[in-house]
Design a protein around this motif. Structure first.
Motif, PDB file in Angstrom:
ATOM      1  N   GLY A  80       0.685  -0.938  -0.003  1.00 12.73           N
ATOM      2  CA  GLY A  80       0.283   0.031   0.123  1.00 12.73           C
ATOM      3  C   GLY A  80       0.902   0.917  -0.043  1.00 12.73           C
ATOM      4  N   LEU A  81       0.135   2.349  -0.098  1.00 15.63           N
ATOM      5  CA  LEU A  81       1.155   3.585   0.143  1.00 15.63           C
ATOM      6  C   LEU A  81       1.373   4.012   1.264  1.00 15.63           C
ATOM      7  CD1 LEU A  81      -0.811   5.206  -2.704  1.00 15.63           C
ATOM      8  CD2 LEU A  81       1.754   4.678  -2.481  1.00 15.63           C
ATOM      9  N   LEU A  82       0.547   3.832   2.263  1.00 12.44           N
ATOM     10  CA  LEU A  82       0.559   3.660   3.988  1.00 12.44           C
ATOM     11  C   LEU A  82       1.273   3.075   4.239  1.00 12.44           C
ATOM     12  CD1 LEU A  82      -0.239   6.362   6.018  1.00 12.44           C
ATOM     13  CD2 LEU A  82      -2.041   4.831   6.234  1.00 12.44           C
ATOM     14  N   GLU A  83       2.638   3.169   4.368  1.00 11.81           N
ATOM     15  CA  GLU A  83       3.506   2.736   4.697  1.00 11.81           C
ATOM     16  C   GLU A  83       5.094   3.135   5.248  1.00 11.81           C
ATOM     17  OE1 GLU A  83       6.054   0.305   1.260  1.00 11.81           O
ATOM     18  OE2 GLU A  83       3.996  -0.497   2.176  1.00 11.81           O
ATOM     19  N   PRO A  84       5.528   2.370   6.540  1.00 14.84           N
ATOM     20  CA  PRO A  84       7.005   3.433   7.010  1.00 14.84           C
ATOM     21  C   PRO A  84       7.669   4.266   5.620  1.00 14.84           C
ATOM     22  CG  PRO A  84       6.800   1.818   8.084  1.00 14.84           C
ATOM     23  CD  PRO A  84       5.550   1.794   7.108  1.00 14.84           C
TER      24      PRO A  84
ATOM     25  N   VAL B 218       7.316   5.378   3.100  1.00 16.21           N
ATOM     26  CA  VAL B 218       6.815   5.947   1.922  1.00 16.21           C
ATOM     27  C   VAL B 218       6.836   7.539   2.327  1.00 16.21           C
ATOM     28  CG1 VAL B 218       5.065   6.682   0.778  1.00 16.21           C
ATOM     29  CG2 VAL B 218       5.792   4.260   0.357  1.00 16.21           C
TER      30      VAL B 218
END
Lengths: 245, 110
Positions: free
Chosen positions: B2-6, B8
Motif C-alpha cells: 500500500g501507500l501508507l507504509e513507513p 513512503v
C-alpha cells in the motif's frame, strides 16, 4: 486512511512548491499554510489526532499570523527576494508592482514568470543530493519497515502496556489526548518543564529585541539615533563609518 | 503494497525537508529563510509521527509508542520560540537597515 494520506501528502507537496516558487512573500506564506494543513492530514492518517490538532493550532494559527504580522510590519513582501544580488552580472531589476505602468510605453505587460522565482542551481544541487542520500538510507531500511502493522486496541492506563486493560484500569486509545498526556507527564515531565522555561525566555527575549529604545534599559536599541541621523548615508555607511559603532 | 507504509512516509518527509533546505539556501529575504526553516522542522515532525505509529504497530508500550509524538510536541514548542526570536531580530535589523536582506546584516564583517 490511505486516501487521506495520499490527498494530504499531495496537498503538502503542492504547498511546499508554492512556498519555494512564489516571489511575493505573502503568497509564499500561503503555500506554507497549505503545506501545514497537508501535514496535519498526514498526522491524522497516521493515527495521531492530537498532534494533528496541535499542528493546526500552533503552526497554522499562531506561527502563520506571526509571520504575516512581520511581513506587513516590515513591508518587505515585494522586495527582490532571490536571484543574483543587485549589481551582479545578469541581475534582474527589483520586482516592483506598477513599475511597468510608470514606464509608460508597456502599459499592460503582465508576465506570470515575473512572479515565479527561477531555480538556483547550487541550492538545487545541494537539496537534491541530500534527498538522494536520505532516499538511499530509507531504501536500505530492513524489511520490517515495509508495514506499519496493526494498532493495539489500547493501552492500560495503569501499567502502560499495550493490549486489553485489567479490571480497574481504563483503556487509552493510541494517539488520543489522554495517552499523549500520560506520556508527557509520566514519561518526560522534566523535558516538559524545561521547554516551558524555554518558551518563557523566548517571549521575554522577543519583547526585548523588538521594542523601541527605552532609556536606562540595556539591550534595547537606540532607534531614535538610528532613524534620525543615518538614513541618507546608509548605503555608503558600511565602508566609511567604522569609528562610530 | 500500500501507500501508507513507513518507507513512503519517510520518503515524503525527506522530500519536504529537501524542499525546505532548498528554500533556506536559495532565498535572500530573512523572513523567507525562516519560513523554509519551518518547513524543514515540519518534515522532521512527519517522520517522528511515522516512527511513533510504527512502534505502536510493533507492540511497544504506551511510553515507547508515544515518545515520537512527544518529541513532535517539543519540536513544535522549540519552533515557536525560534520563530519568535528570529522575527524579533528581523524587525530589529529592519529598523536599522530598512531591508530584510540576509546580506545586509554584515556589521561584524571587517
Amino acid at each position: 486512511m490511505e486516501v487521506l494520506f495520499v490527498i494530504s501528502s499531495l496537498v503538502s507537496v503542492v504547498g511546499a512548491i508554492i512556498l519555494l516558487t512564489q516571489r511575493n512573500a505573502v503568497y509564499a506564506l500561503l503555500g506554507l499554510l497549505i503545506a501545514f494543513f497537508g501535514s496535519a492530514g498526514i498526522f491524522r492518517s497516521l493515527d495521531a489526532p492530537f498532534i494533528a490538532v496541535s499542528q493546526i493550532l500552533i503552526y497554522a494559527g499562531a506561527l502563520a499570523v506571526m509571520f504575516l504580522f512581520v511581513l506587513m510590519f516590515t513591508d518587505t513582501r515585494t522586495q527582490l527576494d532571490s536571484g543574483p544580488p543587485p549589481g551582479a552580472v545578469g541581475a534582474r531589476p527589483n520586482y516592483k508592482p506598477g513599475e511597468d505602468r510608470k514606464a509608460g510605453e508597456k502599459l499592460i505587460r503582465f508576465n506570470p514568470l515575473d512572479h515565479i522565482l527561477l531555480p538556483q542551481p547550487l541550492a538545487a544541487v545541494i537539496a537534491i543530493a541530500f534527498l538522494l542520500c536520505t532516499g538511499y538510507a530509507i531504501f536500505m531500511l530492513p524489511e520490517r519497515y515495509n508495514t506499519f502493522g496493526d494498532l493495539p486496541a489500547g493501552y492500560d492506563s495503569a501499567l502502560f502496556t499495550a493490549g486489553a486493560a485489567d479490571s480497574g484500569s481504563r483503556l487509552l486509545p493510541f494517539g488520543g489526548t489522554d495517552a499523549v498526556s500520560k506520556t508527557i507527564f509520566e514519561g518526560f515531565p522534566l523535558a516538559f518543564e524545561v521547554v516551558s522555561l524555554l518558551i518563557f525566555a523566548a517571549v521575554l527575549g522577543a519583547v526585548l529585541l523588538a521594542r523601541r529604545h527605552l532609556a536606562g534599559i540595556p539591550g534595547t536599541q537606540d532607534v531614535a539615533r538610528a532613524e534620525g541621523q543615518e538614513p541618507q548615508e546608509k548605503p555608503q555607511a558600511e565602508t566609511g563609518h567604522k569609528g562610530h559603532h | 503494497m500500500g501507500l501508507l507504509e513507513p518507507k513512503v512516509v519517510l520518503m515524503l518527509a525527506a522530500a519536504l525537508f529537501s524542499a525546505g533546505l532548498y528554500g533556506v539556501l536559495s532565498r535572500r529575504n530573512m523572513i523567507m529563510i525562516l519560513m523554509s526553516l519551518e518547513l524543514m522542522l515540519n518534515a522532521v515532525n512527519v517522520s517522528l509521527v511515522a516512527y511513533s505509529r510504527y512502534w505502536a504497530g510493533q507492540g511497544a508500550d504506551l511510553l515507547g509508542s508515544h515518545s515520537g509524538q512527544f518529541f513532535t510536541l517539543m519540536v513544535m514548542a522549540v519552533a515557536a520560540a525560534e520563530v519568535g526570536i528570529g522575527l524579533a531580530i528581523i524587525v530589529a535589523i529592519f529598523r536599522r537597515k530598512h531591508t530584510a536582506d540576509a546580506d545586509a546584516a554584515s556589521d561584524l564583517k571587517n
